[in-house]
Design a protein around this motif. Structure first.
Motif, PDB file in Angstrom:
ATOM      1  N   GLY A   1     -11.004  44.103 -44.666  1.00  0.00           N
ATOM      2  CA  GLY A   1     -12.004  44.326 -43.627  1.00  0.00           C
ATOM      3  C   GLY A   1     -11.343  44.577 -42.284  1.00  0.00           C
ATOM      4  O   GLY A   1     -11.959  44.765 -41.093  1.00  0.00           O
ATOM      5  N   ARG A   2     -10.230  43.783 -42.076  1.00  0.00           N
ATOM      6  CA  ARG A   2      -9.690  43.787 -40.462  1.00  0.00           C
ATOM      7  C   ARG A   2      -8.428  44.666 -40.802  1.00  0.00           C
ATOM      8  O   ARG A   2      -7.978  45.261 -39.804  1.00  0.00           O
ATOM      9  CB  ARG A   2      -9.306  42.385 -40.221  1.00  0.00           C
ATOM     10  CG  ARG A   2     -10.447  41.380 -40.267  1.00  0.00           C
ATOM     11  CD  ARG A   2      -9.964  40.051 -39.617  1.00  0.00           C
ATOM     12  NE  ARG A   2      -9.137  39.329 -40.331  1.00  0.00           N
ATOM     13  CZ  ARG A   2      -7.926  38.905 -39.892  1.00  0.00           C
ATOM     14  NH1 ARG A   2      -7.500  39.085 -38.588  1.00  0.00           N
ATOM     15  NH2 ARG A   2      -7.063  38.170 -40.834  1.00  0.00           N
ATOM     16  N   PHE A   3      -7.360  44.676 -41.710  1.00  0.00           N
ATOM     17  CA  PHE A   3      -6.218  45.450 -41.816  1.00  0.00           C
ATOM     18  C   PHE A   3      -6.479  46.639 -42.697  1.00  0.00           C
ATOM     19  O   PHE A   3      -7.110  46.663 -43.714  1.00  0.00           O
ATOM     20  CB  PHE A   3      -4.840  44.345 -42.131  1.00  0.00           C
ATOM     21  CG  PHE A   3      -4.655  43.219 -41.421  1.00  0.00           C
ATOM     22  CD1 PHE A   3      -5.288  42.856 -40.390  1.00  0.00           C
ATOM     23  CD2 PHE A   3      -3.759  42.640 -41.642  1.00  0.00           C
ATOM     24  CE1 PHE A   3      -5.104  41.788 -39.382  1.00  0.00           C
ATOM     25  CE2 PHE A   3      -3.152  41.653 -41.078  1.00  0.00           C
ATOM     26  CZ  PHE A   3      -3.797  41.143 -39.969  1.00  0.00           C
ATOM     27  N   THR A   4      -5.559  47.432 -42.276  1.00  0.00           N
ATOM     28  CA  THR A   4      -5.491  48.952 -42.983  1.00  0.00           C
ATOM     29  C   THR A   4      -4.231  49.193 -43.112  1.00  0.00           C
ATOM     30  O   THR A   4      -3.334  49.334 -42.237  1.00  0.00           O
ATOM     31  CB  THR A   4      -6.411  50.003 -42.544  1.00  0.00           C
ATOM     32  OG1 THR A   4      -7.649  49.658 -42.208  1.00  0.00           O
ATOM     33  CG2 THR A   4      -6.241  51.176 -43.408  1.00  0.00           C
ATOM     34  N   ILE A   5      -3.701  49.414 -44.448  1.00  0.00           N
ATOM     35  CA  ILE A   5      -2.381  50.047 -44.838  1.00  0.00           C
ATOM     36  C   ILE A   5      -2.475  51.548 -45.285  1.00  0.00           C
ATOM     37  O   ILE A   5      -3.389  51.868 -45.652  1.00  0.00           O
ATOM     38  CB  ILE A   5      -1.823  49.198 -45.850  1.00  0.00           C
ATOM     39  CG1 ILE A   5      -0.272  49.515 -46.206  1.00  0.00           C
ATOM     40  CG2 ILE A   5      -2.506  49.371 -47.302  1.00  0.00           C
ATOM     41  CD1 ILE A   5       0.548  48.594 -47.002  1.00  0.00           C
ATOM     42  N   SER A   6      -1.473  52.307 -44.649  1.00  0.00           N
ATOM     43  CA  SER A   6      -1.440  53.723 -45.047  1.00  0.00           C
ATOM     44  C   SER A   6       0.089  54.011 -44.963  1.00  0.00           C
ATOM     45  O   SER A   6       0.934  53.187 -44.782  1.00  0.00           O
ATOM     46  CB  SER A   6      -2.303  54.225 -43.976  1.00  0.00           C
ATOM     47  OG  SER A   6      -1.600  54.157 -42.725  1.00  0.00           O
ATOM     48  N   ARG A   7       0.386  55.348 -45.588  1.00  0.00           N
ATOM     49  CA  ARG A   7       1.762  55.762 -45.536  1.00  0.00           C
ATOM     50  C   ARG A   7       1.791  57.168 -45.644  1.00  0.00           C
ATOM     51  O   ARG A   7       0.690  57.970 -46.001  1.00  0.00           O
ATOM     52  CB  ARG A   7       2.420  55.191 -47.055  1.00  0.00           C
ATOM     53  CG  ARG A   7       1.641  55.560 -48.312  1.00  0.00           C
ATOM     54  CD  ARG A   7       2.297  55.212 -49.370  1.00  0.00           C
ATOM     55  NE  ARG A   7       3.869  55.474 -49.880  1.00  0.00           N
ATOM     56  CZ  ARG A   7       4.437  55.189 -50.983  1.00  0.00           C
ATOM     57  NH1 ARG A   7       3.969  54.049 -51.627  1.00  0.00           N
ATOM     58  NH2 ARG A   7       5.667  55.661 -51.120  1.00  0.00           N
TER      59      ARG A   7
END
Length: 121
Positions: free
Chosen positions: A65-71
């Motif tokens: 809910g606080r961090f978002t990973i993407s690539r």
């Protein structure tokens, strides 16, 4: 050989945001999973978040809910958007990638050098 270079670490106040980036370069045919780990002083390295080549993500409970990973697969780059940062997020953040260098070769784990994230007033 494969190199992972992280950037984006900084000193930020509680409640603030940071975006980490990690670019992989070198002998790369395919990257399976990419992820972010962190290690605080006196503690073991722990998984923060990971993402598969197909976009399936996994987060440790304390950052959901606080961090978002993407690539960006075309750029062999992984990102970590960190919002609502807390002092307990303070650590050295490491990028990790599971890389196949040539078609048919085994996958190996590679690590970046780490980037410092400090959350403090």
């Amino acid at each position: 050989q494969v190199q992972l270079v992280e950037s984006g670490g900084d000193l930020v106040q509680p409640g603030g945001s940071l975006r980490l980036s990690c670019a992989a370069s070198g002998s790369i045919f395919s990257i399976n999973v990419m992820g972010w780990y962190r290690q605080a002083p006196g503690k073991q390295r722990e998984l923060v978040a990971s993402i598969t080549v197909g976009g399936i993500t996994n987060y440790r409970d304390s950052v959901k809910g606080r961090f978002t990973i993407s690539r960006d697969n075309a750029k062999n780059t992984v990102y970590l958007q960190m919002n609502s940062l807390k002092p307990e997020d303070t650590a050295v953040y490491y990028c990790n990638a599971y890389v196949q260098s040539y078609r048919g070769s085994p996958y190996y784990d590679y690590w970046g050098q780490g980037t410092q994230v400090t959350v403090s007033l």
